[in-house]
Scaffold this active site. Structure first.
Site, mmCIF file in Angstrom:
data_model
loop_
_atom_site.group_PDB
_atom_site.id
_atom_site.type_symbol
_atom_site.label_atom_id
_atom_site.label_comp_id
_atom_site.label_asym_id
_atom_site.label_seq_id
_atom_site.Cartn_x
_atom_site.Cartn_y
_atom_site.Cartn_z
ATOM 1 N N TRP A 228 46.254 -49.391 62.594
ATOM 2 C CA TRP A 228 47.279 -50.176 63.269
ATOM 3 C C TRP A 228 46.998 -50.304 64.769
ATOM 4 C CZ3 TRP A 228 52.753 -48.508 61.044
ATOM 5 C CH2 TRP A 228 52.772 -48.825 59.670
ATOM 6 N N LYS B 187 47.512 -55.034 61.806
ATOM 7 C CA LYS B 187 46.799 -54.178 60.863
ATOM 8 C C LYS B 187 45.349 -54.630 60.773
ATOM 9 C CE LYS B 187 51.152 -53.423 58.551
ATOM 10 N NZ LYS B 187 52.186 -54.342 59.036
#
Lengths: 551, 551
Positions: free
Chosen positions: B440, B435
Site C-alpha cells: 500500500w 495498492k
C-alpha cells in the site's frame, strides 16, 4: 439492532495490556514484594483461564476466592469473568457457619485460598456445603500443610498452561461477580454482578464525579478485595491503565506507609480505621505522603479531623458511600464548583457528608408516609436508588427481595438527609431509626452526641416499643473506668436537651459493661433490642410530649 | 435478572436539574443572547415533550432538526429521546436531493428548522419524501414568511404546556438518535444511536481518557449539533453538570472570542478551520483566552502549529478521532503519563496523531492479506473497531452493511499506522490508498509532501489501474499562478524521491486548474478517477520496480 458489542470487562484488560505493557502491578505477599507488568499479567490471566477450563470451569460456574489483596487474587478478577465464569469473593472474617452457608448457596466449583487464611477456612470445610468444591488452590508457590483436598498451589495450577486464550464473546447479562452482604439478621444475602453492572460501574467511577484513574496514577486498594471487589478499583485502575499496588495480608500502618513512599501511590482507599492508623503512625514516624493525591474513605463516616489532617498534607480525602447492592459506588463527596469560594468550615461540612450521587443513578428519599422529603438538610427518610449498576434482586432470596426492592428501586435501608446542594448525609439505618409519635429520631445522632462526653467510652441508642408513641429511645452507655454514673447521666441529658427537641431525649439511660458487637465489629442493636424489648422496665416513662410539638 | 435499570439519558438530565438548578445554558441566536438555568431548561424540555405528545409523537417516531447550535435545539436533544422518540439531526449543508432522500428514508414526523435555514430547506420540501412530516416548527418566537405548511413557531408550540411530564421507562435498546453520513458514493447512510449507545458514549467520554467535563466546566460545542450530536457534548456536559454555551448560527471568530471571554468557556470543540480562524483573529485583536483549558480538534487533522500556538497560551489541544458510526468518539490524543518527560517535539508528534483508543473499545489494523499489522508506526492497514457505542449496521442498507461490517467489527475505511505507544495515525482512506504490487502507498502522505512545495497550490494523488502492478500513483497538481510547470514537476519528483522508496513515486504528474470538490468541500478523488481511469494515457509508464524491493 444498531447497538454495539456487549459491555464486558475484556476490552479493559485488552487496552491496558496493549497500551501499557510495561506498567506495573506490585503486590506484597508472605513471599515478599512481587512486581510484574500488564504484559505478564495478561499472560498469567490467560494461563489461569486455561487452567480453569482444563478443570472443567465453564460459563456460569462460580469461582470462589478466600483471599487478601494481592496479584494472584487480581488475576482471578479478570480470568474468571472473562471466560464466562463468576468471581465469588468470600469474606474470610465471617463465622464458619456463614462461610458454609455462602459456599453451599453459591455452589462454588473451585476455591482459591490464601496460606494465611487456611486456618479460617479449614474448620468450615468439613460440611456438605463444600461437597461441590472440586479443587482448592492455595495462593502460593507451594502448598502448606493443610486438610483441604484436593489441593494444589496456584503456581503449579497455572504452570505450563498456554498464555493464549480465545476469550468467548460473553454476554453483558452474564453473571460475572458475586458478593454476600451480611445482614444484621438471618443468613447473608448474595448479590450478583453482571458484566454490564461491572462495566457501567467502572465507567461511572471513571467520571470526574466518581474516582477517576489515569495512566499516571498509582492505585492502592486497602479496602479488601472481598468487600464488593475492593470497591471496583482493580477494574477501574485497569480501565484507566494505572499502576496497581496490592498491600497483601493484614497490612499494618508501616506497610502502607512504605508502599506509598516506595511505589509513589497517588490514590488509595479504605475504611476510616485504616487512615486513623496511618495518621497515628505518621505522627511518630517521618513518612513522605507527597505522591498521594486522594484518599477514598468509605464503609463508615470520615471524621472531619481526618479530612483536615490530610488537607494539611495536600491530600484530598474523598468521602464515598455505596453498598454491596450497588457494585458498590453511589455517591462521592466532591466539592461542587460553586462552593470553591465557601469558607473552610462549610467545605469540610460538605465533604464530610456522603456526597453527590454519581451520574447515571437516580435517588429519592422517602418518609414514613411514602412521600419524598424536601432537600433541606433536615428532614430525613429512607434512601431509595436505582441505576444500571444497582441490583434488582438478591440471589435466590425472594423474601428478602420483597422487603428491599420496590418498583425497580433498591430501598437502601439508610436513613438520610439531602441538603440544598444535593449532598446526602446518612443519619441512621432504617432498622435503627426510632419512630416516635409518627416522626423519626436518629439513633446515630444521639449516639454521637453522647459519645462526645469525656466519661463515655461507648454508647448506643435503640428504640423500644411503646404503647402510646410506638417507640421511644433508650440510651446504653459504657462509662470510662472511674466515671460517676449519676453525674454522667445528668450531664449527658443536659447536653442532649441543649442540642435536640424534648421529644428526642432518651426515656432512660442504662449503664452497661460493653456494647454487644456483630461478627464484623459493629454495634449489635438487635441483641440489645432482644434483651430489653420484652422486659417492662421502660414502661410508662415517656414524657407527656414524646412527639414533635407540631403534631 | 440481577442487572439494574436500563441505560438511558433521563438520569443525566435529572441529576443536572436537581444538583445544578442554577447552572446556566447560554445561547446565541438571531434574537440575541438567551440565558437560563437547568431548572428552566428541564421545564422547557418537559413542555416540549408534552407538545410533541399532543401532536401524536410516540415511542419510535422520528423527530428531525435542521438547526445550528442553540438552546432550543438542545431542548429537542433531551425531549425527543426521553419520551421514547428518535432525534434525527439533518445536516442543512447537504444538497436538496440528499435532504429529500434523508427525510424520506427516515420517515420524519416533525421537523424543527432555524429561521436562517428556511431558504435551504424550502426548495427540498416540495417533494413526496416530505409527505410524512406532519408539523414544521420554526426555532423562533414568531414564524417568519415561509412556504412550509403546517408551520408553527417553537415558542407557541410549547407555550401553555405542562412543565411536568411522566417520562416512560424507555428501553436501552430504543433508538434515540440518528445521523446520516455522506459517503463519497451513493446516497447518505443512516446511523442510528440507541439509548445504550448514547449512554455508553457519554460515560466513555467522561473518563480521563476521553474529554471529561465537571461542574466547574463551561462547555462550548462549535462543532455543529447536526454532526453526530455535536460529538456528544450536549449529553456529556449535562452528565457532568457543566454550564453550556451554544454559539448559534454561523458564528465567526469574533463571536467565538467574545463568548469565550464573556462566558468563561473552559472546553470547546470543532474542526481545525474554526481554530485557525480564531488564531488569525487573535493575532489582530486582544482576546483573553485565559479561561480555556482545552480545545478539542476533530473532523480532520490538527496542524502541529495550531497545537503549539495554543500551548503557548496554556490551552491544551486535544486531538480526537471518531466517526458517525461510533457515536462518534474513538480516540483522543492524550499524552501518556510516561511521555511527560519526553522532548517537546516528540510530545507534539504524539499529540498530532489521532490518539489512544478510549477504554471500552477494541481495535485491530488489517492489511490487504487480512493480517494484523505490527504496532511500529510504519506498517499500515485498515482500522477495524468494535465496542458498545459502535454501530453494527446502517439503517435499511443491507448492501452497505455487507461492505462495512465484518464479524461484529466496523471497518472504518481509514488506513492507519499504530506506533509502539499505541497512538493511531490516519494515513489515508481505504478507498484512496494505492495498492501497488501487493503493498500500500499512502496517497495522503504523498499529497502532503507535494503541497509542501512553494509553487503548489493544491495537489492530490490517486491510484489508477495498472496491468502489472494493480494500481500506480498519479499526482494532480494545481500550480500557483506564475509557476513553471516543468520545474515544479522536476523539483517535486526530486523531493519525493528523497522521502519515499522508489516504488512510491508517481508514474506521472498532471497539471490541472483545480481539484474537483465534493458537496462538503473535500477533494473528490472519485471524480478524478472516473475521468482518468478509462483513458490509456498512463499505460506502460510504471518503473520496472513498482513494488517494494523485498517483493
Amino acid at each position: 439492532m444498531p447497538g454495539g458489542t456487549d459491555m464486558t470487562l475484556r476490552p479493559f484488560l485488552w487496552r491496558a495490556e496493549r497500551l501499557y505493557p510495561d506498567t506495573e502491578i506490585v503486590s506484597r505477599t508472605a513471599e515478599g514484594i512481587t512486581r510484574y507488568d500488564y504484559r505478564e499479567y495478561g499472560d498469567r490471566v490467560r494461563q489461569l483461564a486455561n487452567a480453569l477450563s482444563a478443570l472443567g470451569v465453564e460459563e456460569g460456574d462460580r469461582v470462589a476466592t478466600f483471599c487478601w489483596n494481592h496479584h494472584r487474587h487480581f488475576e482471578v478478577y479478570f480470568a474468571a469473568p472473562s471466560l464466562g465464569g463468576q468471581l465469588h469473593t468470600i469474606n474470610p472474617l465471617l463465622p464458619a457457619e456463614h462461610i458454609r452457608y455462602i459456599v453451599g448457596n453459591a455452589e462454588d466449583k473451585v476455591l482459591f485460598v490464601d496460606p494465611s487464611l487456611l486456618q479460617a477456612l479449614e474448620p468450615a470445610v468439613q460440611s456438605p456445603e463444600f461437597d461441590g468444591v472440586e479443587q482448592y488452590v492455595v495462593m502460593a508457590e507451594e502448598v502448606p500443610d493443610t486438610s483441604l483436598d484436593p489441593v494444589v498451589s496456584y503456581e503449579s495450577f497455572i504452570e505450563g498452561h498456554d498464555t493464549e486464550y480465545d476469550w468467548p464473546d460473553v454476554s453483558e447479562d452474564q453473571r460475572a461477580g458475586m458478593c454476600y452482604t451480611s445482614g444484621t439478621t438471618g443468613n447473608p444475602k448474595g448479590v450478583e454482578y453482571t458484566q454490564k453492572m461491572l462495566w457501567t460501574h467502572t465507567m461511572a467511577t471513571q467520571t470526574p464525579q466518581g474516582i477517576p484513574m489515569a495512566d499516571d496514577d498509582v492505585v492502592m486498594p486497602v479496602v479488601p478485595m472481598f468487600h464488593v471487589n475492593a470497591w471496583g478499583m482493580p477494574f477501574t485502575a485497569t480501565a484507566g491503565g494505572a499502576k496497581h499496588v496490592y498491600p497483601g495480608p493484614s497490612p499494618d500502618p508501616s506497610d502502607l506507609a512504605s508502599l506509598i513512599e516506595e511505589e509513589g501511590v497517588t490514590i488509595t482507599a479504605g475504611v476510616p480505621t485504616v487512615w486513623l492508623g496511618l495518621q497515628e503512625y505518621c505522627k511518630e514516624n517521618d513518612v513522605d505522603l507527597s505522591s498521594l493525591d486522594s484518599v477514598i474513605v468509605g464503609g463508615s463516616a470520615a471524621p472531619k479531623s481526618l479530612i483536615r489532617w490530610f488537607d494539611d498534607r495536600d491530600v484530598e480525602v474523598l468521602h464515598a458511600w455505596g453498598m454491596s447492592e450497588m457494585s458498590p459506588i453511589g455517591s462521592v463527596s466532591h466539592l461542587k464548583g460553586d462552593l470553591a469560594d465557601a469558607d473552610e468550615e462549610t467545605k469540610v461540612d460538605k465533604r464530610a457528608k456522603q456526597g453527590l450521587m454519581a451520574p447515571g443513578l437516580e435517588f429519592r428519599v422517602i418518609d414514613d408516609d411514602g412521600e419524598e422529603v424536601p432537600w433541606n438538610g433536615e428532614d430525613f427518610g429512607e434512601l431509595w436508588v436505582r441505576g444500571p449498576w444497582v441490583t434488582k434482586e438478591y440471589f435466590a432470596r425472594p423474601e428478602a427481595n420483597e422487603e428491599d426492592f420496590e418498583d425497580g428501586w433498591l430501598k437502601t435501608g439508610d436513613v438520610v438527609t439531602v441538603d440544598e446542594d444535593g449532598y446526602i448525609k446518612i443519619v441512621d439505618r432504617a432498622k435503627d431509626v426510632i419512630k416516635s409519635g409518627g416522626e423519626w429520631i436518629s439513633s446515630v445522632e444521639l449516639e454521637n452526641s453522647i459519645m462526645a462526653h469525656d466519661d463515655v467510652a461507648e454508647a448506643t441508642v435503640i428504640g423500644v416499643p411503646h404503647e402510646k408513641w410506638q417507640e421511644r429511645p433508650i440510651a446504653f452507655i459504657v462509662p470510662t473506668g472511674d466515671a460517676d454514673e449519676a453525674a454522667v447521666e445528668a450531664e449527658v441529658m443536659e447536653l442532649l436537651s441543649e442540642e435536640y427537641p424534648k421529644w428526642w431525649l432518651p426515656d432512660d439511660v442504662v449503664f452497661i459493661e460493653s456494647v454487644p458487637k456483630t461478627a464484623t465489629g459493629k454495634f449489635s442493636k438487635k441483641d440489645l433490642r432482644d434483651e430489653y424489648t420484652d422486659s417492662s422496665m421502660f414502661e410508662g416513662q415517656a414524657p407527656d410530649e414524646a412527639a414533635p410539638e407540631s403534631e
